[in-house]
Design a protein around this motif. Structure first.
Motif: not given
Length: 256
Positions: A149, A153, A159, A239-240, A243, A246
């Protein structure tokens, strides 16, 4: 001639609402909102080869029945891949355009030369948009993955180790250096995964998988607030989906 108009205000982009509940980019002959300076409008070649217009609007951001302002990141979930990627390219070029008004050699005002270059009318100096290249790496150890982390962020998600490539450095050297600097561990067996344009504001992310070799985690506290090994069935918030981080994690979960 009808064209797509990619209109930005700060970090938000103007979306047009569709009758089916979806969203698109405004399309027509004229700019859909007031407050756009024609001198700062750029003609951009979209990913499909078509010509679109990119511009900034100084108008107040107000949603209505037809249009809606949306953050560029959030537009990933509302636009087609083609329109989202083109929006990112437009925002990067507008950022470059605004940041490079004068010739760095003689101070004369620069003029657009091509859709992605400027030229000084006095000394002939030419410039192009610069990309900030960064590497990102998923390090795994058996059934575990290294997640961190970073202090910058937004949110509580974890991530992957990432960082910018330095002058004179290869991508592979940058991966090894960043992992060692940020976590104190050694890795090997780098495998290229893929890359992703990252228009926040002008990045290119290059992704790798890597294997853990040895070392205990010692976090670079200036950069990272937390970091640890996580088992695949006990992952923290990640992460979403927009990205490459992810995508790397999903690839590891599906194929390891």
């Amino acid at each position: 001639m009808d064209r797509y108009f990619f209109v930005f205000n700060d970090r938000d982009i103007l979306l047009e609402k569709c009758t089916d509940g979806g969203y698109t980019i405004p399309y027509g002959k004229d700019v859909p909102v007031e407050g756009c300076d024609e001198k700062d409008m750029l003609t951009v070649t979209a990913l499909d080869g078509s010509g679109v217009v990119a511009c900034y609007a100084q108008t107040k951001k107000e949603d209505n029945g037809r249009y809606e302002w949306c953050g560029l990141r959030q537009s990933y979930y509302k636009l087609s891949t083609l329109l989202y990627r083109t929006a990112g390219k437009c925002e990067e070029l507008l950022y470059w355009h605004r940041s490079n008004k004068l010739c760095c050699v003689c101070g004369t005002g620069l003029e657009m030369h091509t859709t992605i270059s400027k030229r000084c009318p006095k000394c002939g100096k030419e410039i192009w948009p610069l990309l900030a290249t960064a590497v990102i790496v998923l390090v795994h150890r058996g059934n575990e993955v290294l997640l961190v982390h970073a202090r910058n962020f937004r949110g509580s998600f974890f991530g992957l180790v990432a960082g910018f490539v330095e002058t004179g450095e290869s991508l592979e050297e940058a991966v090894h250096r960043e992992v060692m600097e940020e976590t104190g561990i050694r890795i090997d067996n780098l495998r290229y995964f893929g890359s992703q344009p990252w228009p926040y504001p002008c990045g290119l992310m290059v992704g790798f998988h890597a294997d853990y070799v040895d070392g205990e985690i010692r976090l670079q506290e200036e950069e990272l607030a937390a970091g640890a090994w996580f088992e695949r069935n006990h992952l923290p918030e990640i992460p979403e989906k927009l990205s490459i981080a992810r995508r790397l994690i999903d690839d590891w979960l599906e194929n390891s």
